[in-house]
Design a protein around this motif. Structure first.
Motif, PDB file in Angstrom:
ATOM      1  N   LEU A  20      -1.078  -6.513  10.162  1.00  0.00           N
ATOM      2  CA  LEU A  20      -0.319  -7.316  11.258  1.00  0.00           C
ATOM      3  C   LEU A  20       0.948  -7.668  10.975  1.00  0.00           C
ATOM      4  O   LEU A  20       1.810  -7.503  11.470  1.00  0.00           O
ATOM      5  CB  LEU A  20      -1.222  -8.483  11.771  1.00  0.00           C
ATOM      6  CG  LEU A  20      -2.313  -8.312  12.732  1.00  0.00           C
ATOM      7  CD1 LEU A  20      -3.086  -9.420  12.825  1.00  0.00           C
ATOM      8  CD2 LEU A  20      -1.791  -7.775  14.041  1.00  0.00           C
ATOM      9  N   ALA A  21       0.943  -8.226   9.535  1.00  0.00           N
ATOM     10  CA  ALA A  21       2.306  -8.574   8.914  1.00  0.00           C
ATOM     11  C   ALA A  21       3.101  -7.441   8.745  1.00  0.00           C
ATOM     12  O   ALA A  21       4.422  -7.522   8.889  1.00  0.00           O
ATOM     13  CB  ALA A  21       2.070  -9.072   7.537  1.00  0.00           C
ATOM     14  N   THR A  22       2.716  -6.217   8.517  1.00  0.00           N
ATOM     15  CA  THR A  22       3.305  -5.001   8.485  1.00  0.00           C
ATOM     16  C   THR A  22       4.159  -4.662   9.798  1.00  0.00           C
ATOM     17  O   THR A  22       5.416  -4.332   9.899  1.00  0.00           O
ATOM     18  CB  THR A  22       2.762  -3.781   8.046  1.00  0.00           C
ATOM     19  OG1 THR A  22       1.964  -3.969   6.708  1.00  0.00           O
ATOM     20  CG2 THR A  22       3.419  -2.496   7.890  1.00  0.00           C
ATOM     21  N   LEU A  23       3.402  -4.703  10.835  1.00  0.00           N
ATOM     22  CA  LEU A  23       4.021  -4.613  12.153  1.00  0.00           C
ATOM     23  C   LEU A  23       5.270  -5.325  12.481  1.00  0.00           C
ATOM     24  O   LEU A  23       6.120  -5.133  12.846  1.00  0.00           O
ATOM     25  CB  LEU A  23       2.845  -4.712  13.397  1.00  0.00           C
ATOM     26  CG  LEU A  23       3.232  -4.387  14.675  1.00  0.00           C
ATOM     27  CD1 LEU A  23       3.639  -3.050  14.867  1.00  0.00           C
ATOM     28  CD2 LEU A  23       1.986  -4.636  15.587  1.00  0.00           C
ATOM     29  N   ILE A  24       4.724  -6.909  12.412  1.00  0.00           N
ATOM     30  CA  ILE A  24       5.538  -7.919  12.570  1.00  0.00           C
ATOM     31  C   ILE A  24       6.947  -7.914  11.531  1.00  0.00           C
ATOM     32  O   ILE A  24       8.147  -7.875  12.153  1.00  0.00           O
ATOM     33  CB  ILE A  24       5.104  -9.347  12.381  1.00  0.00           C
ATOM     34  CG1 ILE A  24       3.913  -9.449  13.328  1.00  0.00           C
ATOM     35  CG2 ILE A  24       6.076 -10.445  12.674  1.00  0.00           C
ATOM     36  CD1 ILE A  24       3.207 -10.749  13.291  1.00  0.00           C
ATOM     37  N   GLY A  25       6.688  -7.527  10.294  1.00  0.00           N
ATOM     38  CA  GLY A  25       7.828  -7.425   9.470  1.00  0.00           C
ATOM     39  C   GLY A  25       8.501  -6.267   9.433  1.00  0.00           C
ATOM     40  O   GLY A  25       9.793  -6.155   9.660  1.00  0.00           O
ATOM     41  N   GLY A  26       8.002  -5.081  10.070  1.00  0.00           N
ATOM     42  CA  GLY A  26       8.788  -3.828  10.457  1.00  0.00           C
ATOM     43  C   GLY A  26       9.655  -4.064  11.703  1.00  0.00           C
ATOM     44  O   GLY A  26      10.696  -3.544  11.947  1.00  0.00           O
ATOM     45  N   ILE A  27       9.222  -4.529  12.742  1.00  0.00           N
ATOM     46  CA  ILE A  27       9.850  -4.917  14.021  1.00  0.00           C
ATOM     47  C   ILE A  27      10.812  -5.927  13.573  1.00  0.00           C
ATOM     48  O   ILE A  27      12.200  -5.694  14.051  1.00  0.00           O
ATOM     49  CB  ILE A  27       9.018  -5.625  15.152  1.00  0.00           C
ATOM     50  CG1 ILE A  27       8.138  -4.577  15.588  1.00  0.00           C
ATOM     51  CG2 ILE A  27       9.625  -6.062  15.957  1.00  0.00           C
ATOM     52  CD1 ILE A  27       6.708  -5.161  16.464  1.00  0.00           C
TER      53      ILE A  27
END
Length: 391
Positions: A321-328
């Motif tokens: 989830l952190a990867t998705l949020i950080g990537g966005i």
């Protein structure tokens, strides 16, 4: 309740701590993706300089520490074009200029012969006079370019927009007046933020008379892939100073590109370390707080492997989830930065899929590593000891 539902309920049981962990991890992973995305984007943009002109080989000076600052005699393109297997060759002098009166600094400047195929590939006319009319002028490839030619520059579309310049406008370079002869649109973001000058003009301005930085080579269509090495040997046989490389290798082995990538990863390592420690702290605290609950689960027959999977899955879900949020967040940041004047023509406005994949792998790695010790501790808890803690 399903196994996954049990894990999600555990995460939502302490929403504030979960939110803080997500924020820290997203910042760490987003920083990595942004920095690596900038480095990769710059390399891809520079690689696009050659791909947009279908360049097969780039010839620079042998032994030069920085290939983008190498120096070759400007008679080499003519000699290279006669080599068997070479369709055409064009020399480029690469420098960095500034327009002081507009406070625009660090502009990539390419010096090209205006009678070369490479100049024509930008869709530009030979030159424009002070009345902004195309002047027909035949140039002898062996002769120097005319004075009128040397007073004309051509701007990439991004640079022209940044300068708010149009054809016929006057631009001062090193206190010398130049007139905008045209604008061009390239498949490379880097080129769209650059300017083109006649080769003789840039050589004169920078004190590099008779010099080139590198030579773009397009091979004959009849040359097979396995014959490229043979053409390379022919080119390097012309002079021991020459180093011929395929375009991908030329970009990937350039010292500036390597340094940009190394700096991105070195800087990111600090953020990753902080994120990994944060995950470890969160999962360890979660295990300590749920000692009694773990004892109940063990007492009703849950195997140690399933208990460990709960801890591991919680950590992995948080990290992904952190990867998705950080990537966005990184993509939004790059999009904003690429639209600014100082970064236009340098930064890619988006993050490549390869960077997203690496970000996901990093997030997964942090999730697994951060959960190893807490998961091990959870499996070592004896049911009676854990239940005593509950009571």
């Amino acid at each position: 309740m399903t196994f996954l539902g049990f894990v999600l309920k555990s995460l939502l049981r302490r929403p504030f701590r979960t939110f803080l962990t997500l924020a820290a991890l997203a910042t760490a992973i987003g920083s990595v993706m942004a920095l690596v995305g900038v480095a990769d984007g710059f390399a891809d943009s520079f690689r696009g300089v050659y791909e947009s002109h279908q360049v097969d080989l780039v010839v620079s000076r042998q032994g030069s520490a920085d290939r983008l600052s190498s120096s070759l005699a400007d008679d080499f393109p003519q000699r290279i074009s006669t080599v068997d297997g070479v369709a055409r060759a064009a020399g480029v002098l690469l420098e960095t200029l500034s327009i002081e009166d507009q406070q625009i600094y660090g502009i990539p400047a390419m010096g090209l012969r205006t009678d070369s195929w490479l100049f024509a590939d930008y869709g530009l006319e030979p030159h424009v006079d002070s009345a902004s009319k195309v002047v027909e002028m035949e140039l002898n490839p062996a002769s120097p370019e005319g004075d009128e030619e040397a007073e004309t520059i051509y701007l990439g579309q991004n640079l022209a927009d940044r300068m708010e310049s149009k054809v016929g406008d006057e631009v001062m370079l090193f206190d010398e007046p130049f007139r905008v002869g045209g604008t061009f649109q390239s498949g490379s973001i880097w080129e769209n933020g650059a300017m083109i000058l006649p080769l003789s003009a840039l050589q004169r301005l920078t004190g590099r008379e008779g010099q080139l930085t590198y030579i773009n080579v397009v091979l004959d269509e009849t040359v097979e892939r396995e014959e490229v090495d043979l053409v390379v040997k022919r080119l390097e046989a012309i002079d021991p100073k020459l180093l011929a490389l395929p375009t991908d290798e030329f970009v990937d082995t350039d010292r500036r590109m390597q340094m940009a990538g190394s700096m991105a990863w070195m800087t990111s390592a600090i953020a990753l370390l902080v994120g990994a420690i944060g995950t470890l702290n969160t999962m360890m605290t979660s295990v300590l707080e749920r000692t009694g609950e773990i004892g109940v689960l063990r007492a009703i027959g849950w195997p140690t492997r399933r208990v460990a999977m709960i801890v591991m899955l919680e950590s992995v879900i948080l990290s992904l989830l952190a990867t998705l949020i950080g990537g966005i967040g990184a993509a939004v940041l790059l999009s904003i930065l690429s639209s600014t004047e100082s970064a236009a023509g340098v930064l890619q406005p988006s993050i490549a899929m390869s960077v997203w994949v690496r970000g996901a792998m990093i997030g997964l790695g942090i999730g697994v590593v951060g959960a190893l010790l807490p998961a091990y501790r959870a499996t070592r808890l004896h049911p009676t000891e854990a239940l005593r803690h509950q009571g």
